[in-house]
Design a protein around this motif. Structure first.
Motif, PDB file in Angstrom:
ATOM      1  N   GLY A 259       6.390   7.665  -6.110  1.00 55.42           N
ATOM      2  CA  GLY A 259       5.510   8.673  -6.700  1.00 55.42           C
ATOM      3  C   GLY A 259       4.033   8.406  -6.483  1.00 55.42           C
ATOM      4  O   GLY A 259       3.184   9.198  -6.906  1.00 55.42           O
ATOM      5  N   ASN A 260       3.714   7.293  -5.827  1.00 56.24           N
ATOM      6  CA  ASN A 260       2.314   6.978  -5.499  1.00 56.24           C
ATOM      7  C   ASN A 260       1.706   8.136  -4.700  1.00 56.24           C
ATOM      8  O   ASN A 260       2.326   8.645  -3.763  1.00 56.24           O
ATOM      9  N   PRO A 261       0.480   8.562  -5.027  1.00 59.21           N
ATOM     10  CA  PRO A 261      -0.098   9.728  -4.332  1.00 59.21           C
ATOM     11  C   PRO A 261      -0.312   9.533  -2.842  1.00 59.21           C
ATOM     12  O   PRO A 261      -0.449  10.513  -2.104  1.00 59.21           O
ATOM     13  N   ASP A 262      -0.325   8.278  -2.379  1.00 64.55           N
ATOM     14  CA  ASP A 262      -0.553   8.010  -0.954  1.00 64.55           C
ATOM     15  C   ASP A 262       0.727   7.627  -0.225  1.00 64.55           C
ATOM     16  O   ASP A 262       0.681   7.310   0.973  1.00 64.55           O
ATOM     17  N   TYR A 263       1.852   7.680  -0.914  1.00 64.97           N
ATOM     18  CA  TYR A 263       3.117   7.229  -0.321  1.00 64.97           C
ATOM     19  C   TYR A 263       3.445   7.974   0.963  1.00 64.97           C
ATOM     20  O   TYR A 263       3.707   7.364   2.010  1.00 64.97           O
TER      21      TYR A 263
ATOM     22  N   ARG B 143       0.837  -1.200   0.000  1.00 61.93           N
ATOM     23  CA  ARG B 143       0.000   0.000   0.000  1.00 61.93           C
ATOM     24  C   ARG B 143       0.877   1.256   0.000  1.00 61.93           C
ATOM     25  O   ARG B 143       1.914   1.327   0.652  1.00 61.93           O
ATOM     26  N   GLY B 144       0.448   2.219  -0.803  1.00 62.19           N
ATOM     27  CA  GLY B 144       1.193   3.460  -0.906  1.00 62.19           C
ATOM     28  C   GLY B 144       2.390   3.410  -1.835  1.00 62.19           C
ATOM     29  O   GLY B 144       3.123   4.397  -1.942  1.00 62.19           O
ATOM     30  N   HIS B 145       2.612   2.311  -2.511  1.00 63.94           N
ATOM     31  CA  HIS B 145       3.787   2.140  -3.360  1.00 63.94           C
ATOM     32  C   HIS B 145       3.378   1.798  -4.794  1.00 63.94           C
ATOM     33  O   HIS B 145       2.464   0.998  -5.020  1.00 63.94           O
ATOM     34  N   GLY B 146       4.077   2.392  -5.734  1.00 61.27           N
ATOM     35  CA  GLY B 146       3.924   2.026  -7.132  1.00 61.27           C
ATOM     36  C   GLY B 146       2.496   2.102  -7.624  1.00 61.27           C
ATOM     37  O   GLY B 146       1.767   3.057  -7.331  1.00 61.27           O
ATOM     38  N   PRO B 147       2.035   1.081  -8.363  1.00 62.85           N
ATOM     39  CA  PRO B 147       0.697   1.117  -8.958  1.00 62.85           C
ATOM     40  C   PRO B 147      -0.431   0.696  -8.020  1.00 62.85           C
ATOM     41  O   PRO B 147      -1.601   0.721  -8.416  1.00 62.85           O
ATOM     42  N   THR B 148      -0.108   0.289  -6.787  1.00 67.98           N
ATOM     43  CA  THR B 148      -1.161  -0.096  -5.837  1.00 67.98           C
ATOM     44  C   THR B 148      -1.902   1.152  -5.382  1.00 67.98           C
ATOM     45  O   THR B 148      -1.278   2.143  -5.005  1.00 67.98           O
ATOM     46  N   ARG B 149      -3.232   1.101  -5.413  1.00 71.31           N
ATOM     47  CA  ARG B 149      -4.057   2.261  -5.098  1.00 71.31           C
ATOM     48  C   ARG B 149      -5.170   1.893  -4.123  1.00 71.31           C
ATOM     49  O   ARG B 149      -5.682   0.765  -4.135  1.00 71.31           O
ATOM     50  N   PHE B 150      -5.564   2.868  -3.312  1.00 72.58           N
ATOM     51  CA  PHE B 150      -6.758   2.713  -2.496  1.00 72.58           C
ATOM     52  C   PHE B 150      -7.979   2.815  -3.395  1.00 72.58           C
ATOM     53  O   PHE B 150      -7.996   3.590  -4.351  1.00 72.58           O
ATOM     54  N   ARG B 151      -9.009   2.063  -3.067  1.00 68.77           N
ATOM     55  CA  ARG B 151     -10.191   2.011  -3.917  1.00 68.77           C
ATOM     56  C   ARG B 151     -11.133   3.175  -3.686  1.00 68.77           C
ATOM     57  O   ARG B 151     -12.010   3.435  -4.518  1.00 68.77           O
ATOM     58  N   THR B 152     -10.999   3.871  -2.575  1.00 70.57           N
ATOM     59  CA  THR B 152     -11.847   5.025  -2.300  1.00 70.57           C
ATOM     60  C   THR B 152     -10.960   6.254  -2.108  1.00 70.57           C
ATOM     61  O   THR B 152      -9.852   6.159  -1.565  1.00 70.57           O
ATOM     62  N   PRO B 153     -11.432   7.433  -2.550  1.00 73.70           N
ATOM     63  CA  PRO B 153     -10.595   8.633  -2.467  1.00 73.70           C
ATOM     64  C   PRO B 153     -10.448   9.184  -1.058  1.00 73.70           C
ATOM     65  O   PRO B 153      -9.529   9.955  -0.797  1.00 73.70           O
ATOM     66  N   ALA B 154     -11.337   8.817  -0.153  1.00 72.49           N
ATOM     67  CA  ALA B 154     -11.299   9.341   1.209  1.00 72.49           C
ATOM     68  C   ALA B 154     -10.880   8.240   2.176  1.00 72.49           C
ATOM     69  O   ALA B 154     -10.842   7.062   1.831  1.00 72.49           O
ATOM     70  N   GLY B 155     -10.577   8.646   3.398  1.00 72.32           N
ATOM     71  CA  GLY B 155     -10.240   7.679   4.437  1.00 72.32           C
ATOM     72  C   GLY B 155      -8.775   7.763   4.833  1.00 72.32           C
ATOM     73  O   GLY B 155      -7.921   8.251   4.080  1.00 72.32           O
ATOM     74  N   LEU B 156      -8.497   7.268   6.023  1.00 73.06           N
ATOM     75  CA  LEU B 156      -7.149   7.274   6.563  1.00 73.06           C
ATOM     76  C   LEU B 156      -6.238   6.389   5.722  1.00 73.06           C
ATOM     77  O   LEU B 156      -6.569   5.247   5.423  1.00 73.06           O
ATOM     78  N   ARG B 157      -5.097   6.919   5.351  1.00 74.20           N
ATOM     79  CA  ARG B 157      -4.083   6.141   4.627  1.00 74.20           C
ATOM     80  C   ARG B 157      -3.151   5.540   5.677  1.00 74.20           C
ATOM     81  O   ARG B 157      -2.047   6.002   5.899  1.00 74.20           O
ATOM     82  N   SER B 158      -3.620   4.507   6.309  1.00 76.01           N
ATOM     83  CA  SER B 158      -2.889   3.915   7.421  1.00 76.01           C
ATOM     84  C   SER B 158      -1.680   3.131   6.933  1.00 76.01           C
ATOM     85  O   SER B 158      -1.737   2.423   5.937  1.00 76.01           O
ATOM     86  N   GLY B 159      -0.600   3.254   7.698  1.00 72.82           N
ATOM     87  CA  GLY B 159       0.570   2.424   7.455  1.00 72.82           C
ATOM     88  C   GLY B 159       0.858   1.489   8.605  1.00 72.82           C
ATOM     89  O   GLY B 159       1.935   0.894   8.661  1.00 72.82           O
ATOM     90  N   GLN B 160      -0.106   1.339   9.522  1.00 74.65           N
ATOM     91  CA  GLN B 160       0.117   0.521  10.710  1.00 74.65           C
ATOM     92  C   GLN B 160       0.286  -0.944  10.346  1.00 74.65           C
ATOM     93  O   GLN B 160      -0.146  -1.420   9.286  1.00 74.65           O
ATOM     94  N   GLN B 161       0.899  -1.709  11.250  1.00 73.24           N
ATOM     95  CA  GLN B 161       1.218  -3.093  10.946  1.00 73.24           C
ATOM     96  C   GLN B 161      -0.025  -3.931  10.662  1.00 73.24           C
ATOM     97  O   GLN B 161       0.000  -4.810   9.786  1.00 73.24           O
ATOM     98  N   ALA B 162      -1.121  -3.677  11.352  1.00 70.05           N
ATOM     99  CA  ALA B 162      -2.336  -4.459  11.115  1.00 70.05           C
ATOM    100  C   ALA B 162      -2.850  -4.254   9.702  1.00 70.05           C
ATOM    101  O   ALA B 162      -3.385  -5.189   9.083  1.00 70.05           O
TER     102      ALA B 162
END
Length: 310
Positions: free
Chosen positions: A201-205, A63-82
């Motif tokens: 360069g991922n927008p959520d990185y 998540r947050g890397h390369g071509p992987t994207r979140f499916r919804t534009p809103a919401g917390l971009r969590s990087g936590q281990q869970a």
């Protein structure tokens, strides 16, 4: 520069995951998981070799890397281990994989350890650099030796808004400093770093990375959707599947060990090896050792499944 490809996509949980797949579709599956600040090209030599040995080899962007994207534009971009563990579990479901060997380092090893501990039925075996990677967030305020703390400068940098701005301004340069500290004997060139930096360069990185480190230090709340899983991880669950753990002897942040300190967390068959000269990005720095570890855990699986004589 060699590149892994082509990129495929699959909807998995809250993500549209970009991944590379090599090898026979009916081969035993192995999922190779990269860390931060790296990308799938940590496995640019490992993945083709495993595929040639008959493994169905899957290398996803986190998540947050390369071509992987979140499916919804809103919401917390969590990087936590869970979140990382849940992402991997969702990917295994989305690809309808049988129990797979999960192999990784850094963030990727953390995701693999989580699935191996919480959903062992989905994990045939584990390869984990730096052994048991499930974080003990309750002890985040406990200081390490000063020389080790110095290597984690970016943890504290990202805890500030100045650090967020610095990462947003030049993620490649931040990665270069981390790479050189993590792997002082790895003589990478600019093209190798440039190839990995494309994933930054991922927008959520920036949001994912900053939240991940702030949560790790107890400075940010987690996503409520992962509260139950995070509570489970706080118990430091054991890993019952066959495991091979690796330490690089030239890891600038994580001194190599004999594996003894983490032994209680592994209740299945486990082998631990030191890899001479390797740093933190072990699969890219020592691909022979990483391929051998996947092969070793797979051999252990075959041995465990072999019928015992009457």
């Amino acid at each position: 520069m060699n590149r892994l490809g082509p990129i495929r996509h699959v909807v998995a949980g809250e993500l549209d995951v970009g991944y590379v797949e090599l090898g026979p579709a009916d081969g035993p599956p192995v999922v190779l998981l990269h860390g931060f600040p790296y990308d799938v090209h940590s496995y640019v030599e490992v993945a083709p070799r495993l595929a040639a040995e008959g493994f169905r080899t899957i290398v996803p962007y986190l998540r947050g890397h390369g071509p992987t994207r979140f499916r919804t534009p809103a919401g917390l971009r969590s990087g936590q281990q869970a979140a990382l563990g849940a992402d991997l579990h969702a990917l295994l479901d989305a690809l309808d994989l049988p129990p797979a060997v999960l192999a990784g380092y850094d963030w990727g090893a953390r995701a693999a350890c989580i699935v191996a501990a919480v959903w062992p039925e989905r994990c045939a075996g584990l390869v984990s650099v730096n052994s048991y990677q499930i974080l003990d967030i309750a002890s985040a305020g406990r200081p390490l030796r000063p020389d080790l703390e110095a290597g984690f400068w970016y943890f504290f940098y990202f805890a500030t808004e100045r650090g967020r701005a610095g990462l947003a301004r030049d993620a490649r340069a931040v990665a270069e400093v981390i790479w050189r500290r993590n792997s002082p004997r790895w003589h990478f060139d600019a093209a190798t770093l440039d190839r990995a930096a494309e994933a930054f360069g991922n927008p959520d990185y920036v949001d994912v990375v900053v939240h991940g480190y702030r949560h790790r230090l107890g400075l940010a709340d987690g996503d409520p959707r992962y509260a139950r899983l995070e509570a489970r991880l706080a118990t430091r669950p054991t890993i019952p599947v066959p495991a091979v753990t690796l330490d690089g002897t030239a890891d600038g942040n994580f001194p190599a060990t004999d594996g003894g300190a983490s032994a209680a967390h592994f209740v299945g068959p486990r082998a631990h090896h030191q890899v001479p000269g390797a740093g933190h990005n072990l699969p890219q720095e020592a691909p022979d050792a990483f391929v051998a570890a996947v092969r070793e855990v797979s051999t252990t699986l075959h041995r465990e499944r072999r019928p015992h004589p009457a």
